[in-house]
Design an enzyme around this catalytic site. Structure first.
Site, mmCIF file in Angstrom:
data_model
loop_
_atom_site.group_PDB
_atom_site.id
_atom_site.type_symbol
_atom_site.label_atom_id
_atom_site.label_comp_id
_atom_site.label_asym_id
_atom_site.label_seq_id
_atom_site.Cartn_x
_atom_site.Cartn_y
_atom_site.Cartn_z
ATOM 1 N N ARG A 95 66.328 23.856 27.190
ATOM 2 C CA ARG A 95 65.381 24.723 27.885
ATOM 3 C C ARG A 95 64.122 24.899 27.035
ATOM 4 O O ARG A 95 64.187 24.906 25.818
ATOM 5 C CB ARG A 95 66.006 26.097 28.146
ATOM 6 N N TYR A 152 65.992 18.351 32.169
ATOM 7 C CA TYR A 152 67.165 18.803 31.418
ATOM 8 C C TYR A 152 67.659 20.197 31.810
ATOM 9 O O TYR A 152 66.878 21.154 31.877
ATOM 10 C CB TYR A 152 66.873 18.808 29.915
ATOM 11 N N GLY A 153 68.950 20.311 32.019
ATOM 12 C CA GLY A 153 69.656 21.592 32.101
ATOM 13 C C GLY A 153 68.951 22.645 32.924
ATOM 14 O O GLY A 153 68.481 22.397 34.035
ATOM 15 N N GLY A 154 68.887 23.825 32.345
ATOM 16 C CA GLY A 154 68.333 24.983 33.041
ATOM 17 C C GLY A 154 66.879 24.816 33.471
ATOM 18 O O GLY A 154 66.392 25.570 34.308
ATOM 19 N N LYS A 175 69.802 28.977 35.783
ATOM 20 C CA LYS A 175 69.045 30.033 35.118
ATOM 21 C C LYS A 175 67.911 30.546 36.005
ATOM 22 O O LYS A 175 67.634 31.740 36.048
ATOM 23 C CB LYS A 175 68.495 29.527 33.774
ATOM 24 N N HIS A 177 73.997 37.109 32.359
ATOM 25 C CA HIS A 177 74.352 35.904 31.605
ATOM 26 C C HIS A 177 75.707 36.141 30.936
ATOM 27 O O HIS A 177 75.788 36.341 29.725
ATOM 28 C CB HIS A 177 73.254 35.651 30.563
ATOM 29 N N SER A 235 72.839 32.028 24.411
ATOM 30 C CA SER A 235 73.133 30.598 24.559
ATOM 31 C C SER A 235 73.727 30.031 23.277
ATOM 32 O O SER A 235 73.264 30.349 22.183
ATOM 33 C CB SER A 235 71.856 29.841 24.900
ATOM 34 N N ALA A 236 74.761 29.210 23.450
ATOM 35 C CA ALA A 236 75.432 28.536 22.334
ATOM 36 C C ALA A 236 76.104 29.505 21.365
ATOM 37 O O ALA A 236 76.209 29.236 20.170
ATOM 38 C CB ALA A 236 74.473 27.604 21.592
ATOM 39 N N CYS A 237 76.559 30.649 21.877
ATOM 40 C CA CYS A 237 77.265 31.627 21.037
ATOM 41 C C CYS A 237 78.705 31.854 21.478
ATOM 42 O O CYS A 237 79.317 32.852 21.100
ATOM 43 C CB CYS A 237 76.503 32.937 20.994
ATOM 44 N N GLY A 238 79.252 30.966 22.300
ATOM 45 C CA GLY A 238 80.690 31.004 22.518
ATOM 46 C C GLY A 238 81.204 31.482 23.861
ATOM 47 O O GLY A 238 82.394 31.796 23.976
ATOM 48 N N ASN A 268 83.708 28.804 25.349
ATOM 49 C CA ASN A 268 84.935 28.800 24.553
ATOM 50 C C ASN A 268 85.787 30.038 24.792
ATOM 51 O O ASN A 268 87.008 29.942 24.911
ATOM 52 C CB ASN A 268 84.600 28.661 23.071
ATOM 53 N N ASP A 317 79.334 31.297 32.401
ATOM 54 C CA ASP A 317 77.912 31.466 32.064
ATOM 55 C C ASP A 317 77.217 32.592 32.829
ATOM 56 O O ASP A 317 76.364 33.259 32.274
ATOM 57 C CB ASP A 317 77.171 30.152 32.322
ATOM 58 N N ARG A 342 75.515 18.103 26.303
ATOM 59 C CA ARG A 342 76.249 18.883 27.311
ATOM 60 C C ARG A 342 77.181 18.015 28.146
ATOM 61 O O ARG A 342 76.931 16.830 28.354
ATOM 62 C CB ARG A 342 75.248 19.551 28.265
ATOM 63 N N ARG A 371 75.630 35.656 17.110
ATOM 64 C CA ARG A 371 75.953 35.114 15.784
ATOM 65 C C ARG A 371 75.318 35.994 14.724
ATOM 66 O O ARG A 371 74.119 35.940 14.504
ATOM 67 C CB ARG A 371 75.399 33.692 15.648
ATOM 68 N N TYR A 428 87.721 31.102 17.892
ATOM 69 C CA TYR A 428 88.365 30.344 18.974
ATOM 70 C C TYR A 428 89.639 31.049 19.470
ATOM 71 O O TYR A 428 89.595 32.220 19.806
ATOM 72 C CB TYR A 428 88.620 28.900 18.520
ATOM 73 N N GLY A 429 90.791 30.336 19.465
ATOM 74 C CA GLY A 429 92.031 30.895 20.012
ATOM 75 C C GLY A 429 92.456 32.193 19.346
ATOM 76 O O GLY A 429 93.128 33.032 19.960
HETATM 77 P P1 GTP Z 1 75.644 28.141 26.536
HETATM 78 O O1 GTP Z 1 76.257 27.144 27.446
HETATM 79 O O2 GTP Z 1 74.427 27.620 25.823
HETATM 80 O O3 GTP Z 1 75.337 29.433 27.226
HETATM 81 O O4 GTP Z 1 76.680 28.377 25.305
HETATM 82 P P2 GTP Z 1 78.017 29.235 25.242
HETATM 83 O O5 GTP Z 1 77.687 30.663 24.989
HETATM 84 O O6 GTP Z 1 78.872 28.925 26.410
HETATM 85 O O7 GTP Z 1 78.690 28.675 23.883
HETATM 86 P P3 GTP Z 1 79.925 27.680 23.657
HETATM 87 O O8 GTP Z 1 81.236 28.269 24.026
HETATM 88 O O9 GTP Z 1 79.585 26.382 24.283
HETATM 89 O O10 GTP Z 1 79.888 27.536 22.090
HETATM 90 C C1 GTP Z 1 78.724 27.136 21.391
HETATM 91 C C2 GTP Z 1 79.096 26.668 20.009
HETATM 92 O O11 GTP Z 1 79.736 27.731 19.297
HETATM 93 C C3 GTP Z 1 80.055 25.501 20.001
HETATM 94 O O12 GTP Z 1 79.662 24.583 19.010
HETATM 95 C C4 GTP Z 1 81.382 26.137 19.666
HETATM 96 O O13 GTP Z 1 82.252 25.250 19.012
HETATM 97 C C5 GTP Z 1 80.994 27.311 18.776
HETATM 98 N N1 GTP Z 1 81.949 28.435 18.890
HETATM 99 C C6 GTP Z 1 82.443 28.977 20.024
HETATM 100 N N2 GTP Z 1 83.342 29.960 19.772
HETATM 101 C C7 GTP Z 1 83.403 30.071 18.420
HETATM 102 C C8 GTP Z 1 84.149 30.925 17.540
HETATM 103 O O14 GTP Z 1 84.946 31.786 17.939
HETATM 104 N N3 GTP Z 1 83.935 30.740 16.201
HETATM 105 C C9 GTP Z 1 83.070 29.801 15.725
HETATM 106 N N4 GTP Z 1 82.924 29.690 14.408
HETATM 107 N N5 GTP Z 1 82.370 28.963 16.525
HETATM 108 C C10 GTP Z 1 82.517 29.097 17.858
HETATM 109 C C1 SPV Z 2 72.006 28.201 28.184
HETATM 110 O O1 SPV Z 2 71.103 27.784 27.449
HETATM 111 O O2 SPV Z 2 72.328 29.414 28.225
HETATM 112 C C2 SPV Z 2 72.747 27.248 29.040
HETATM 113 C C3 SPV Z 2 72.246 25.878 29.137
HETATM 114 O O3 SPV Z 2 73.727 27.620 29.675
HETATM 115 S S1 SPV Z 2 70.973 25.729 30.281
HETATM 116 O O4 SPV Z 2 71.539 25.488 31.606
HETATM 117 O O5 SPV Z 2 70.148 24.577 29.878
HETATM 118 O O6 SPV Z 2 70.187 26.943 30.325
HETATM 119 MN MN MN Z 3 74.448 29.731 29.100
#
Ligand code: GTP
Ligand code: SPV
Ligand code: MN
Length: 595
Positions: A69, A209-211, A218, A238, A260-263, A266, A285, A377, A408, A504-505
């Site tokens: 994005r 790309y993506g969003g 988004k 979100h 975004s990308a904070c888990g 997962n 999401d 992705r 984070r 994670y788990g």
């Molecule tokens: P968007 O799709 O961008 O909104 O991301 P998201 O919030 O869905 O994050 P996602 O679950 O894809 O995780 C993003 C990154 O964080 C990945 O590289 C994961 O491996 C890492 N991650 C997720 N959960 C954990 C956790 O509990 N601990 C750690 N250390 N890393 C994690």
């Molecule tokens: C985010 O960035 O929060 C995503 C990926 O989920 S995107 O669809 O590109 O916005």
């Molecule tokens: Mn997202």
């Protein structure tokens, strides 16, 4: 086919403006999906992956400039700048329309214009919203097929009603006889991801790309929907949505907002490491939430697929995600092995010699360059998720017991604490911070405030958005039925930069405490920042070595929190008169408790 006059007239006027070679109405069938992918394979835009290893799956590499994005090229075009607020790039609607008219003029020359009717939310549900995306990217069409309910069935439900118009072009017209590139797009300064909340329109130019390009996600389900939700008294957030069942068989649903990308993905698919617990996925999401007749808040996932971060996904960290993407998946910007399989950092195997990286170069381990782009992705259908919740398509939604906020934060923020009440919880959401990740381009490193994980996704003034949350609590039909609010942080590090918590788990151990805190069956400690667990109530069975870190994970360092307050002060100053009094009061109360 459709007889919707507004839709037909709109398509015609855009065809005149964009001047595509062809106009194609998407029916959303599987045949159409395969056909488009076959065409892209033939043209060199896609590679069909090894049928034995990745059945029905395809591989794409984006242009190196078009990988995430683009927040500095994303615009909210409200009548006044004040309505968009400090957190959005604002442009006057008529000025932006003028720019767009010039950009879109002839922008689809040499290409096909696809008409993509889509529903965010189960087809025909009264919570769902119908949009129509016009795009010149077949990649966008096949992704929309996975991410939304798409095609003729949507037109049938739409009938003659209104829809949200979404116009998209990669912004790269072809001259007579000009050969296309694998991933057409416009240069970064020529991209315009523009939103018109007041007239409910989306115009996106220059990115595939993506969003930026899958406009249901988004753009519609968050930026436009948040604006509508404010007017109509509901929430577009979100947030992931997960079901969690304890060993006694009692089930609750949690919704969690992490930047975004904070888990989120997962956590939504978490595989519990303590026996007896079960987690099921509703969404990863986005959550749309309304009060039900019983006074509880009900959430639906408006999407039909997952667009998830690939790197670090493995059978060890998230086997559900690995099983989800085993077939019928589109991969963008991962590595490609010599036998047409995929590879990425953290997948858990050695990188096969001869693997091609996301930039289409044979990977050189000595170069230090990654094989997969950090924001690579997968796009995969939600119903392939091994732990998809039985109610994930229930048009009534699922009742939410708890909201989780987090990001984070390597220091300061403990790994779990609970809000004292609704307004304190809104305060917690309003000050969420996180280290910057690869999900967005053009943002400097360091901790950035991302309130409610909505900073890039709120379609109006974020201070008014906070007020909307405060009012929702004030006007709730039954205050006691409001979700409880928590803050979590899986990302604490020691001085050497090592994770203090396995994540994670094992995050189920924190969810267990939250589950019990929702029922008031566990004692909490009243600290200046909120209610916190007793150490003994965090189940560390099987990961006893982590016990040594628990003091640190649960510590509230007054000095660090006073520094945090200075940062909150700076952050809050941005909102001016739009900051609700209730939040200013919560902030004063926090500072007083810390003294
Ligand atoms: P968007 O799709 O961008 O909104 O991301 P998201 O919030 O869905 O994050 P996602 O679950 O894809 O995780 C993003 C990154 O964080 C990945 O590289 C994961 O491996 C890492 N991650 C997720 N959960 C954990 C956790 O509990 N601990 C750690 N250390 N890393 C994690
Ligand atoms: C985010 O960035 O929060 C995503 C990926 O989920 S995107 O669809 O590109 O916005
Ligand atoms: Mn997202």
């Amino acid at each position: 086919m459709t007889t919707n006059k507004k839709l037909l007239a709109w398509v015609q006027s855009l065809a005149q403006l964009c001047q595509p070679d062809k106009v194609y109405w998407c029916d959303g069938s599987d045949e159409e999906y395969r056909h488009l992918l076959n065409e892209m394979v033939a043209s060199g835009a896609a590679i069909k992956l090894n049928e034995e290893k990745q059945p029905g799956s395809y591989y794409f590499q984006s242009d190196p400039s078009d990988v995430a994005r683009v927040e500095n090229r994303t615009f909210i075009c409200t009548n006044t700048k004040e309505e968009a607020g400090f957190s959005n790039n604002w442009m006057d609607p008529s000025e932006m329309k003028e720019i767009l008219r010039a950009k879109f003029k002839g922008c689809m020359k040499g290409r096909t214009m696809y008409i993509v009717p889509f529903s965010m939310g189960p087809l025909g549900s009264n919570i769902a919203k119908i949009g129509v995306e016009i795009t010149d990217s077949a990649y966008v069409v096949v992704n929309m097929k996975i991410m939304t309910r798409m095609g003729q069935p949507v037109l049938d439900v739409l009938g003659n009603s209104n829809f949200i118009p979404c116009v998209h072009s990669v912004g790269s017209p072809l001259a007579e006889g000009q050969k296309d590139v694998a991933w057409p797009c416009a240069p970064i300064d020529d991209k315009y991801i523009s939103h018109f909340p007041e007239t409910q329109e989306i115009w996106s130019f220059g990115s595939g790309y993506g969003g930026n390009a899958l406009l249901g996600k988004k753009c519609l389900a968050l930026r436009i929907a948040s604006y509508i939700a404010k007017q109509e008294g509901w929430l577009a957030e979100h947030m992931l949505i997960m079901g969690i069942t304890n060993p006694e068989g009692e089930k609750k649903y949690f919704a969690a907002a992490f930047p975004s990308a904070c888990g989120k993905t997962n956590l939504a698919m978490l595989i519990p490491t303590i026996p007896g617990w079960k987690v099921e996925t509703v969404g990863d999401d986005i959550a749309w939430m309304k009060f039900g007749a019983d006074g509880r808040l009900y959430a639906i996932n408006p999407e039909a697929g997952f667009f998830g971060v690939v790197p670090m996904t493995s059978m060890k960290t998230n086997s559900n995600a690995m099983l989800l993407v085993k077939a019928n998946t589109i991969f963008t910007n991962v590595g490609l092995t010599p036998d047409r399989d995929i590879w990425w950092e953290g997948i858990g195997t050695e990188c096969p010699a001869g693997t091609v990286n996301w930039k289409n170069k044979v990977h050189d381990p000595a170069s230090g360059e990654p094989v997969a782009h950090p924001n690579a992705r997968f796009t995969a259908p939600a119903n392939q998720c091994p732990v998809i919740d039985k109610d994930w398509e229930n048009p009534a939604g699922v009742p939410i017991s708890a909201f989780l906020f987090g990001g984070r934060r390597p220091s300061t923020v403990p790994f779990v604490y609970q809000a004292r009440n609704w307004n304190h919880g809104v305060f917690m959401g309003s000050v969420v911070g996180s280290e910057v990740t690869a999900a967005t381009l053009g943002v400097n490193d360091g901790v950035r405030r991302d309130p409610f994980a909505m900073l890039p996704f709120c379609g109006y003034n974020m201070g008014d958005y906070f007020a909307h949350w405060v009012n929702l609590g004030k006007n709730a039909p039954y205050k006691t039925k409001l979700p409880k609010i928590f803050n979590v942080n899986w990302f604490r590090k020691d001085e050497k930069g090592k994770w203090l918590w396995p994540g994670y788990g094992d995050n189920i151990r924190v969810l267990e405490w939250i589950f019990n805190a929702c029922d008031n069956t566990v004692e909490t400690i009243n600290t200046p920042i909120g209610f916190m667990p007793n150490k003994k109530d965090i189940n560390l069975k099987g990961i006893e070595s982590v016990a040594a870190n628990l003091d640190e994970l649960l510590s509230v360092n007054t000095e660090k929190w006073l520094e945090e307050c200075e940062l909150i002060e700076e952050h809050y100053a941005n909102f001016g008169i739009h900051l609700p009094n209730e939040l200013a009061e919560e902030f004063v109360a926090l500072k007083n408790r810390l003294k």
